[in-house]
Write a protein that holds these residues in place. Structure first.
Motif, PDB file in Angstrom:
ATOM      1  N   CYS A 184      -0.087  -3.957   1.753  1.00  0.00           N
ATOM      2  CA  CYS A 184      -0.700  -4.206   0.131  1.00  0.00           C
ATOM      3  C   CYS A 184      -0.833  -6.389   0.163  1.00  0.00           C
ATOM      4  CB  CYS A 184       0.442  -3.669  -1.078  1.00  0.00           C
ATOM      5  SG  CYS A 184       1.295  -4.391  -1.927  1.00  0.00           S
ATOM      6  N   TRP A 185      -1.547  -6.256  -0.692  1.00  0.00           N
ATOM      7  CA  TRP A 185      -1.818  -7.712  -1.134  1.00  0.00           C
ATOM      8  C   TRP A 185      -0.618  -8.166  -2.217  1.00  0.00           C
ATOM      9  CZ3 TRP A 185      -2.945  -9.800   2.660  1.00  0.00           C
ATOM     10  CH2 TRP A 185      -5.236  -9.870   2.784  1.00  0.00           C
ATOM     11  N   ASN A 186       0.090  -8.972  -1.983  1.00  0.00           N
ATOM     12  CA  ASN A 186       0.970  -9.411  -3.060  1.00  0.00           C
ATOM     13  C   ASN A 186       0.857 -11.258  -3.449  1.00  0.00           C
ATOM     14  OD1 ASN A 186       3.036 -10.835  -4.624  1.00  0.00           O
ATOM     15  ND2 ASN A 186       4.187 -10.920  -3.200  1.00  0.00           N
ATOM     16  N   CYS A 187      -0.451 -11.089  -4.795  1.00  0.00           N
ATOM     17  CA  CYS A 187      -1.093 -12.236  -5.311  1.00  0.00           C
ATOM     18  C   CYS A 187      -0.335 -13.389  -5.815  1.00  0.00           C
ATOM     19  CB  CYS A 187      -1.797 -12.004  -6.630  1.00  0.00           C
ATOM     20  SG  CYS A 187      -3.281 -10.225  -6.178  1.00  0.00           S
ATOM     21  N   GLY A 188      -0.286 -14.330  -4.954  1.00  0.00           N
ATOM     22  CA  GLY A 188       0.903 -15.745  -4.954  1.00  0.00           C
ATOM     23  C   GLY A 188       0.064 -16.982  -5.840  1.00  0.00           C
TER      24      GLY A 188
ATOM     25  N   ASP B  47     -12.140  -7.819  -4.723  1.00  0.00           N
ATOM     26  CA  ASP B  47     -12.720  -7.218  -4.395  1.00  0.00           C
ATOM     27  C   ASP B  47     -13.207  -6.663  -2.716  1.00  0.00           C
ATOM     28  OD1 ASP B  47     -15.181  -7.729  -6.361  1.00  0.00           O
ATOM     29  OD2 ASP B  47     -15.527  -9.478  -5.276  1.00  0.00           O
ATOM     30  N   ASP B  48     -11.851  -7.529  -1.612  1.00  0.00           N
ATOM     31  CA  ASP B  48     -10.941  -6.671  -1.107  1.00  0.00           C
ATOM     32  C   ASP B  48     -10.588  -4.967  -0.978  1.00  0.00           C
ATOM     33  OD1 ASP B  48     -11.163  -8.960   0.398  1.00  0.00           O
ATOM     34  OD2 ASP B  48      -9.384  -9.049   1.376  1.00  0.00           O
ATOM     35  N   ILE B  49     -10.163  -4.971  -1.945  1.00  0.00           N
ATOM     36  CA  ILE B  49      -9.546  -3.234  -2.071  1.00  0.00           C
ATOM     37  C   ILE B  49     -10.800  -2.104  -2.528  1.00  0.00           C
ATOM     38  CG2 ILE B  49      -8.364  -2.019  -4.114  1.00  0.00           C
ATOM     39  CD1 ILE B  49      -6.622  -4.829  -2.145  1.00  0.00           C
ATOM     40  N   ASP B  50     -12.130  -3.172  -3.534  1.00  0.00           N
ATOM     41  CA  ASP B  50     -12.345  -2.317  -3.827  1.00  0.00           C
ATOM     42  C   ASP B  50     -13.878  -1.470  -2.159  1.00  0.00           C
ATOM     43  OD1 ASP B  50     -12.347  -2.362  -6.342  1.00  0.00           O
ATOM     44  OD2 ASP B  50     -13.640  -3.514  -6.765  1.00  0.00           O
ATOM     45  N   ARG B  51     -13.444  -2.871  -1.824  1.00  0.00           N
ATOM     46  CA  ARG B  51     -13.292  -2.583  -0.080  1.00  0.00           C
ATOM     47  C   ARG B  51     -13.464  -1.456   0.629  1.00  0.00           C
ATOM     48  NH1 ARG B  51     -16.341  -8.198  -0.413  1.00  0.00           N
ATOM     49  NH2 ARG B  51     -13.736  -8.984   0.855  1.00  0.00           N
ATOM     50  N   GLY B  52     -11.970  -1.444   0.146  1.00  0.00           N
ATOM     51  CA  GLY B  52     -11.329  -0.651   0.892  1.00  0.00           C
ATOM     52  C   GLY B  52     -10.695  -1.869   2.078  1.00  0.00           C
ATOM     53  N   GLU B  53     -10.732  -3.103   2.169  1.00  0.00           N
ATOM     54  CA  GLU B  53      -9.698  -3.571   3.200  1.00  0.00           C
ATOM     55  C   GLU B  53      -8.663  -3.231   2.591  1.00  0.00           C
ATOM     56  OE1 GLU B  53     -11.340  -7.510   3.656  1.00  0.00           O
ATOM     57  OE2 GLU B  53     -13.649  -7.131   3.224  1.00  0.00           O
ATOM     58  N   MET B  54      -7.312  -3.410   2.138  1.00  0.00           N
ATOM     59  CA  MET B  54      -6.213  -2.995   1.349  1.00  0.00           C
ATOM     60  C   MET B  54      -5.694  -1.918   0.480  1.00  0.00           C
ATOM     61  SD  MET B  54      -3.379  -4.813   2.179  1.00  0.00           S
ATOM     62  CE  MET B  54      -3.765  -5.972   3.670  1.00  0.00           C
ATOM     63  N   PRO B  55      -4.694  -1.332   0.640  1.00  0.00           N
ATOM     64  CA  PRO B  55      -5.354  -0.449  -0.611  1.00  0.00           C
ATOM     65  C   PRO B  55      -4.857  -0.376  -2.556  1.00  0.00           C
ATOM     66  CG  PRO B  55      -3.057  -0.002   0.507  1.00  0.00           C
ATOM     67  CD  PRO B  55      -4.328  -0.744   1.292  1.00  0.00           C
ATOM     68  N   PHE B  56      -4.067  -1.569  -1.928  1.00  0.00           N
ATOM     69  CA  PHE B  56      -4.302  -1.918  -3.592  1.00  0.00           C
ATOM     70  C   PHE B  56      -3.364  -3.262  -3.571  1.00  0.00           C
ATOM     71  CE2 PHE B  56       0.024   0.112  -2.503  1.00  0.00           C
ATOM     72  CZ  PHE B  56       1.470  -1.102  -3.047  1.00  0.00           C
ATOM     73  N   LEU B  57      -2.953  -3.722  -4.501  1.00  0.00           N
ATOM     74  CA  LEU B  57      -2.184  -5.060  -4.795  1.00  0.00           C
ATOM     75  C   LEU B  57      -1.413  -4.961  -6.099  1.00  0.00           C
ATOM     76  CD1 LEU B  57      -4.093  -7.231  -7.731  1.00  0.00           C
ATOM     77  CD2 LEU B  57      -5.905  -7.398  -6.087  1.00  0.00           C
ATOM     78  N   TYR B  58      -1.012  -6.154  -5.847  1.00  0.00           N
ATOM     79  CA  TYR B  58      -0.109  -6.528  -6.903  1.00  0.00           C
ATOM     80  C   TYR B  58       0.542  -7.899  -7.181  1.00  0.00           C
ATOM     81  CZ  TYR B  58       4.490  -7.095  -4.594  1.00  0.00           C
ATOM     82  OH  TYR B  58       5.640  -7.771  -3.433  1.00  0.00           O
ATOM     83  N   ALA B  59       0.327  -8.146  -8.519  1.00  0.00           N
ATOM     84  CA  ALA B  59       1.796  -9.290  -8.780  1.00  0.00           C
ATOM     85  C   ALA B  59       1.715  -9.872  -9.947  1.00  0.00           C
ATOM     86  CB  ALA B  59      -0.633 -10.385  -9.314  1.00  0.00           C
ATOM     87  N   HIS B  60       2.242 -11.112 -10.249  1.00  0.00           N
ATOM     88  CA  HIS B  60       3.893 -11.218 -11.379  1.00  0.00           C
ATOM     89  C   HIS B  60       3.251 -12.190 -12.227  1.00  0.00           C
ATOM     90  CE1 HIS B  60       6.965  -8.935  -8.587  1.00  0.00           C
ATOM     91  NE2 HIS B  60       6.264  -8.638  -9.872  1.00  0.00           N
ATOM     92  N   PRO B  61       2.090 -12.762 -12.678  1.00  0.00           N
ATOM     93  CA  PRO B  61       1.533 -13.116 -13.605  1.00  0.00           C
ATOM     94  C   PRO B  61       2.135 -14.118 -14.481  1.00  0.00           C
ATOM     95  CG  PRO B  61       0.328 -11.799 -14.102  1.00  0.00           C
ATOM     96  CD  PRO B  61       1.396 -11.358 -12.787  1.00  0.00           C
TER      97      PRO B  61
ATOM     98  N   ILE C  97       1.161  -6.437 -12.724  1.00  0.00           N
ATOM     99  CA  ILE C  97       0.278  -6.646 -12.068  1.00  0.00           C
ATOM    100  C   ILE C  97      -0.575  -5.500 -11.772  1.00  0.00           C
ATOM    101  CG2 ILE C  97      -2.078  -7.328 -12.228  1.00  0.00           C
ATOM    102  CD1 ILE C  97      -1.620  -7.863 -14.801  1.00  0.00           C
ATOM    103  N   ILE C  98      -1.247  -4.377 -11.349  1.00  0.00           N
ATOM    104  CA  ILE C  98      -1.269  -4.054 -10.307  1.00  0.00           C
ATOM    105  C   ILE C  98      -2.917  -3.286 -10.265  1.00  0.00           C
ATOM    106  CG2 ILE C  98      -1.111  -1.707 -11.515  1.00  0.00           C
ATOM    107  CD1 ILE C  98       0.278  -1.729  -7.932  1.00  0.00           C
ATOM    108  N   TYR C  99      -3.241  -3.491  -9.431  1.00  0.00           N
ATOM    109  CA  TYR C  99      -4.915  -3.006  -9.164  1.00  0.00           C
ATOM    110  C   TYR C  99      -5.377  -2.623  -7.687  1.00  0.00           C
ATOM    111  CZ  TYR C  99     -10.010  -2.474  -8.443  1.00  0.00           C
ATOM    112  OH  TYR C  99     -11.227  -1.811  -8.695  1.00  0.00           O
ATOM    113  N   ALA C 100      -5.656  -1.020  -7.487  1.00  0.00           N
ATOM    114  CA  ALA C 100      -5.711   0.029  -5.878  1.00  0.00           C
ATOM    115  C   ALA C 100      -6.836   1.206  -6.406  1.00  0.00           C
ATOM    116  CB  ALA C 100      -4.812   1.009  -6.810  1.00  0.00           C
ATOM    117  N   ASN C 101      -7.075   1.180  -4.987  1.00  0.00           N
ATOM    118  CA  ASN C 101      -8.801   1.693  -4.850  1.00  0.00           C
ATOM    119  C   ASN C 101      -8.605   3.154  -4.994  1.00  0.00           C
ATOM    120  OD1 ASN C 101     -10.796   2.920  -3.534  1.00  0.00           O
ATOM    121  ND2 ASN C 101     -10.733   1.208  -2.680  1.00  0.00           N
TER     122      ASN C 101
END
Lengths: 354, 79
Positions: free
Chosen positions: A81-85, A108-122, A324-328
């Motif tokens: 997955c993506w870990n937002c930095g 947008d990457d997640i919505d296009r299916g390039e990664m299943p989800f992202l998370y972040a620690h803002p 934070i999380i965002y998944a397709n």
């Protein structure tokens, strides 16, 4: 408006992005170029991805953001997955429109299916932008602390150094007679001032993966990269062995008189984690005479929270933030359901970007 | 009160540090740190409520919000 978000070329655009960080981050003792190479180019899970927002009229890079690939176990299966930095915009361009353009690039990457989800620690302010961009709050991140010695508390009460030192000298051993339990006789505790990762950590990693539905990979390769090769952090380690086998490792950093736990790996979590935390407290007390407090930031639903509380740690609200999380949910609805539930995660401050 | 006075009052109401004085009509609010992307969210809510206009996402750029003059021009263009 004349702004455009473009995917960055990590090699060619490195200096541009590093300069934006230098211009806008407060830490001046940090080697941003070395960190960039570490997290963007040398991540064993793959190359990071970054986007730069350009002011088209001025041909000027005004901000950028990066995401780092992170290997995860989801119900025991490996996924990336993506870990937002990094997320940094030059001061005179910090408008909501630019922030949202940039924040939505990874989404947008997640919505296009390039990664299943992202998370972040803002941080608190950045969390607002995540939510506005359409991401969700997974859980809170909270600090738990244990006062190991009483000098700092006494100094705050008394107000003077010398009487506080004298009182702490007598009180510390007395109070800790009751607060620090003797380690179980069959445990062998070993301090490593520099990271010491072995094949046994792969076994611990597998064991942790069997105990939690969502957990970031913490195998040899990852640990050596994340902590061992980190150019800006000096991570130390306690290993706890039983019957010749590695039972647990606790990773931490020392800053002044405080010890900050970064991560904890333990075999057979529900059986051993309280035992391990108690052993760790005692080991720190013996090994570090200058340490006054232990501190650990972790996700609020992490089962480790209950074990820390049992061991005398208490919640501090001074470092509250969010995960934070965002998944397709269209492409992988089952996976999205699992990862968007905060109570499925084993997440610590160690899961943040470096 | 003028639009600029309203906006300035909103932006400086919760600011205790007024040592540098209020910004002039063409001073950069972004560079002065008076607004940033998060403060802009609050400002938009204020503008939408006070002037009964709708601010779209494509409007949220420095050109429309960097100075008091720019904010006034933007609000008048949406009325």
């Amino acid at each position: 408006m004349g702004y455009l978000v473009r995917q960055a070329d990590l090699e060619k655009d490195m200096n541009t992005m590093v300069q934006i960080l230098i211009n806008n981050r407060e830490r001046k003792d940090f080697d941003y170029a070395a960190r960039f190479r570490h997290v963007y180019l040398n991540n064993p899970a793959g190359l990071a991805k970054a986007w730069i927002v350009w002011n088209e009229e001025q041909q000027l890079a005004v901000g950028f953001t990066g995401v780092f690939p992170r290997e995860m176990y989801i119900d025991g299966q490996k996924k990336i997955c993506w870990n937002c930095g990094d997320f940094s915009i030059e001061k005179k361009f910090r408008s909501l429109g630019i922030a949202l353009m940039l924040r939505k690039a990874a989404k947008d990457d997640i919505d296009r299916g390039e990664m299943p989800f992202l998370y972040a620690h803002p941080n608190e302010r950045m969390e607002v932008i995540h939510l506005k961009a359409g991401h969700f709050r997974l859980a809170g991140m909270t600090r738990y602390a244990f006062p190991l010695r009483f000098y700092r508390l006494l100094k705050n009460k008394i107000g003077r150094e010398l009487p506080a030192s004298a009182a702490a000298f007598f009180l510390n051993p007395l109070l800790n007679l009751f607060r620090l339990k003797r380690s179980a006789a069959d445990l062998k505790i070993q301090f490593h001032p520099k990271l010491n990762i072995t094949a046994e950590h792969d076994r611990l990693d597998q064991n942790m993966a069997e105990n939690f539905r969502v957990i970031g990979v913490r195998n040899q390769v990852y640990l050596n990269w994340k902590m061992g090769q980190n150019p800006n952090h000096q991570v130390q380690q306690f290993d706890i062995h039983r019957a010749g086998q590695l039972l647990a490792s606790v990773f931490f950093e020392v800053k002044n008189d405080a010890l900050f736990m970064v991560d904890l790996m333990v075999s057979d979590f529900s059986q051993n984690s309280t035992l391990v935390i108690e052993a760790f407290k005692t080991a720190v007390y013996r090994e570090f005479p200058g340490i006054n407090s232990l501190s650990f930031i972790l996700q609020e639903f992490n089962p480790l929270v209950q074990n820390l509380k049992k061991c005398g740690f208490s919640r501090r609200s001074d470092a509250d933030s969010g995960a934070i999380i965002y998944a397709n949910s269209k492409n992988e609805p089952e996976l999205a359901k699992i990862v968007t539930n905060g109570s499925n995660w084993f997440m610590t401050v160690g899961d943040r970007d470096s | 009160m003028s639009i600029q006075d309203d906006v300035l009052k909103f932006l400086t109401d919760d600011t205790t540090d007024n040592e540098t004085g209020n910004p002039g009509p063409d001073d950069s609010l972004l560079e002065a740190g008076i607004i940033d992307s998060v403060k802009m969210l609050e400002l938009i809510a204020f503008i939408e409520k006070t002037y009964g206009i709708k601010v779209a996402e494509e409007d949220l750029f420095p050109e429309n919000f960097d100075t008091l003059n720019a904010i006034e021009t933007f609000i008048n263009s949406k009325k």
